[in-house]
Design an enzyme around this catalytic site. Structure first.
Site, short mmCIF file in Angstrom:
data_model
loop_
_atom_site.label_atom_id
_atom_site.label_comp_id
_atom_site.label_asym_id
_atom_site.label_seq_id
_atom_site.Cartn_x
_atom_site.Cartn_y
_atom_site.Cartn_z
N HIS A 156 34.40 94.44 16.68
CA HIS A 156 34.19 95.36 15.57
C HIS A 156 34.59 94.66 14.26
O HIS A 156 33.76 94.02 13.63
CB HIS A 156 35.01 96.63 15.84
CG HIS A 156 34.72 97.79 14.95
ND1 HIS A 156 33.74 97.79 14.01
CD2 HIS A 156 35.29 99.03 14.88
CE1 HIS A 156 33.71 98.96 13.39
NE2 HIS A 156 34.65 99.73 13.90
N HIS B 134 22.66 92.83 15.25
CA HIS B 134 23.39 94.09 15.06
C HIS B 134 22.79 95.12 15.99
O HIS B 134 21.59 95.12 16.23
CB HIS B 134 23.26 94.55 13.60
CG HIS B 134 24.28 95.57 13.21
ND1 HIS B 134 24.12 96.90 13.49
CD2 HIS B 134 25.48 95.45 12.58
CE1 HIS B 134 25.18 97.56 13.04
NE2 HIS B 134 26.02 96.70 12.48
N ASP C 274 28.98 90.44 8.43
CA ASP C 274 30.07 89.49 8.65
C ASP C 274 29.69 88.05 8.36
O ASP C 274 30.56 87.18 8.35
CB ASP C 274 30.57 89.59 10.10
CG ASP C 274 31.35 90.85 10.31
OD1 ASP C 274 32.11 91.21 9.41
OD2 ASP C 274 31.19 91.48 11.37
N1 ACO Z 1 22.80 84.90 18.77
C1 ACO Z 1 21.87 84.59 19.68
N2 ACO Z 1 21.19 85.49 20.41
C2 ACO Z 1 21.51 86.79 20.21
C3 ACO Z 1 22.47 87.19 19.26
C4 ACO Z 1 23.12 86.18 18.52
N3 ACO Z 1 24.05 86.50 17.61
N4 ACO Z 1 22.57 88.55 19.26
C5 ACO Z 1 21.69 88.97 20.18
N5 ACO Z 1 21.05 87.91 20.75
C6 ACO Z 1 19.97 87.97 21.74
C7 ACO Z 1 20.50 88.31 23.11
O1 ACO Z 1 20.82 87.16 23.85
C8 ACO Z 1 19.34 89.07 23.68
O2 ACO Z 1 18.36 88.12 24.07
P1 ACO Z 1 17.50 88.34 25.42
O3 ACO Z 1 16.68 89.57 25.15
O4 ACO Z 1 16.72 87.09 25.59
O5 ACO Z 1 18.52 88.55 26.51
C9 ACO Z 1 18.76 89.84 22.50
O6 ACO Z 1 19.11 89.05 21.36
C10 ACO Z 1 19.33 91.25 22.35
O7 ACO Z 1 20.76 91.16 22.32
P2 ACO Z 1 21.76 92.34 22.75
O8 ACO Z 1 23.03 91.71 23.18
O9 ACO Z 1 21.06 93.26 23.70
O10 ACO Z 1 21.94 93.12 21.39
P3 ACO Z 1 23.08 94.19 21.09
O11 ACO Z 1 22.47 95.17 20.18
O12 ACO Z 1 23.71 94.71 22.33
O13 ACO Z 1 24.19 93.31 20.37
C11 ACO Z 1 25.58 92.36 18.74
C12 ACO Z 1 24.50 93.41 19.02
C13 ACO Z 1 26.82 92.59 19.63
C14 ACO Z 1 26.03 92.49 17.27
C15 ACO Z 1 25.02 90.94 19.00
O14 ACO Z 1 23.89 90.73 18.18
C16 ACO Z 1 26.04 89.85 18.81
O15 ACO Z 1 26.78 89.53 19.72
N6 ACO Z 1 26.12 89.24 17.58
C17 ACO Z 1 27.10 88.24 17.28
C18 ACO Z 1 28.45 88.88 16.96
C19 ACO Z 1 28.48 89.56 15.60
O16 ACO Z 1 28.06 89.00 14.60
N7 ACO Z 1 29.00 90.79 15.56
C20 ACO Z 1 29.16 91.54 14.31
C21 ACO Z 1 28.32 92.75 14.30
S1 ACO Z 1 28.43 93.58 12.74
C22 ACO Z 1 29.86 94.50 12.80
O17 ACO Z 1 30.29 94.95 13.83
C23 ACO Z 1 30.61 94.82 11.58
#
Ligand code: ACO
Length: 436
Positions: free
Chosen positions: A268, A307, A363
């Site tokens: 978060h 996101h 972020d």
């Molecule tokens: N880098 C590379 N690939 C990614 C990323 C990333 N940052 N985020 C998602 N993906 C890919 C996944 O591997 C997945 O690929 P696939 O379909 O081939 O398996 C696809 O995109 C969908 O990803 P999910 O994990 O299902 O997306 P979800 O909505 O659950 O996750 C999240 C969102 C947690 C923010 C994710 O994008 C992530 O981990 N990002 C990096 C961490 C981050 O920056 N968090 C801050 C969020 S903003 C906040 O909270 C204030």
């Protein structure tokens, strides 16, 4: 039932039910009538992590993740970031309207005169270890405030609720700055009521021997923008914690400490720290393509990208990027910025990121600004908690006043053992333990 309804046929019984649809939702409690027989409790919806469950009706914040839209009470975040201040935005979140001039002046004056904390709070903070995490200190200090304001338990009294809300918006920056000063072994700086909200915060953070701290106007304004952008984000993990804890009618200091604890987690409020670690690991623009290949190979994630809600450019990231430029003009350019720009450029053109709708989130750039201000990464979640205090309070105020709300109490699908008889300890053998 005509029009806005959902017809559901239970294939176990062949019976059909008409469930009303209002505001694009069905009420989960309507499912309870779907039963196999009189013994049956009724159908429930199972929704771990609330992926598709609206638990509140809220007028505070609107997000359209597909189109990259964020609005507070209808006002686009871009307009507020450009023209508003944090305290004005806090007023908007709490009261639903932008204040008239005299209302704003009165509000700012009141908040300014609540910034001091009881001297015992100072002693409480001094009791922490020299290397205590500032977020742990902040959470504890906020919780402790309930003991200084015992009347805060009277959550059914609107005037009393508002007084506590003002106190929290005013005092959280003081506690946050003192947590930072403690971690540096520096004397705590008292609030300066002649400064604005962010100027005073900078003073409490960075003032040393000078009799009066003069904040740099660019940094003061940049912080104002960051605070506006972070003020609320509808039903996220910490807002949900605030509402859920508040639903027990506990005092708001205890609820806010719980919300801040939810924010503390790396999924978060802690992601901006991960971005900085990543940028430092990449180290140089030339290493970006190879790093992106590793991301695409599934070895790691690009931190600060993607996101759950935004499947478009996070509108806050765009504004923060512009703010970063202004800050670096004052503080000097963060060498990692070039790495960030290159990473963003490559990712936005690459099919892997385009097809998955992965864009920079809030972020991606905020950590670079905090670092330029001279803050250690441990302070990043604290910098998030200060402005989010207004959002948590707006969510709490809306929740405690909502006649539809009750104490938050989800259902469960029980998957444990059926009834069984107690076995005396002498008759048990190791390995019989059931994990709980
Ligand atoms: N880098 C590379 N690939 C990614 C990323 C990333 N940052 N985020 C998602 N993906 C890919 C996944 O591997 C997945 O690929 P696939 O379909 O081939 O398996 C696809 O995109 C969908 O990803 P999910 O994990 O299902 O997306 P979800 O909505 O659950 O996750 C999240 C969102 C947690 C923010 C994710 O994008 C992530 O981990 N990002 C990096 C961490 C981050 O920056 N968090 C801050 C969020 S903003 C906040 O909270 C204030």
């Amino acid at each position: 039932m005509a029009g806005d309804s959902l017809s559901v046929t239970d294939n176990r019984t062949g019976r059909t039910y008409e469930i009303p649809i209002a505001d694009g939702a069905i009420r989960a409690i309507e499912l309870r009538q779907i039963r196999v027989d009189d013994e049956d409790f009724g159908l429930m919806s199972y929704d771990p992590a609330f992926l598709n469950t609206a638990a509140v009706r809220s007028a505070i914040t609107f997000i359209d993740g597909q189109r990259g839209i964020l609005r507070y009470q209808g006002y686009p975040i871009e307009q507020l970031a450009e023209q508003s201040t944090y305290l004005e935005t806090a007023y908007l979140l709490l009261f639903g309207e932008l204040p008239a001039r005299e209302e704003l002046d009165g509000w700012v004056d009141e908040i300014t005169h609540h910034t001091f904390v009881h001297e015992n709070v100072k002693r409480l903070m001094e009791a922490f270890r020299y290397d205590a995490h500032p977020m742990g200190m902040l959470i504890s200090a906020v919780a402790s405030l309930s003991t200084f304001y015992p009347e805060a338990v009277l959550v059914d009294e609107p005037d009393n609720r508002l007084l506590q809300a003002k106190r929290m918006i005013a005092k959280v920056p003081t506690l946050a700055a003192w947590a930072y000063r403690h971690s540096r072994g520096l004397p705590y700086v008292y609030p300066d009521n002649d400064l604005g909200f962010t100027g005073n915060f900078l003073s409490m953070m960075f003032r040393m021997a000078e009799p009066r701290y003069t904040p740099d106007p660019v940094l003061e304004r940049a912080l104002e923008v960051l605070f506006v952008l972070h003020a609320d984000h509808e039903q996220n993990c910490s807002a949900n914690a605030m509402r859920s804890i508040g639903s027990s009618r506990v005092d708001p200091y205890s609820a806010l400490a719980g919300a801040a604890a939810a924010l503390y987690g790396p999924l978060h409020g802690g992601a901006n720290e991960e971005v900085l670690k990543m940028l430092a690991e990449i180290g140089d623009v030339r290493n970006v393509p190879a790093y992106v290949e590793r991301v695409k190979a599934g070895e790691l994630r690009l931190m600060g990208f993607g996101h759950r809600v935004y499947k478009n450019y996070d509108p806050r990231a765009r504004i923060i990027k512009e703010t970063a430029d202004a800050v670096f003009d004052v503080t000097g350019r963060n060498p990692l910025l070039d790495v960030a720009f290159e990473l963003e450029k490559i990712a936005l053109e690459d099919e892997y990121f385009v097809s998955r709708k992965l864009y920079p989130n809030v972020d991606f750039y905020s950590g670079l600004i905090y670092q330029a201000l001279g803050l250690p990464v441990a302070m990043f979640p604290v910098m998030f908690a200060i402005p989010r205090t207004a959002g948590w309070l707006a969510q709490w105020l809306e929740g405690v006043d909502d006649p539809e709300q009750k104490i938050a109490r989800p259902r469960q699908l029980y998957i444990g053992p059926d009834e069984r008889d107690y076995v005396p300890v002498e008759k048990r053998t190791a390995g019989d333990l059931v994990a709980v």
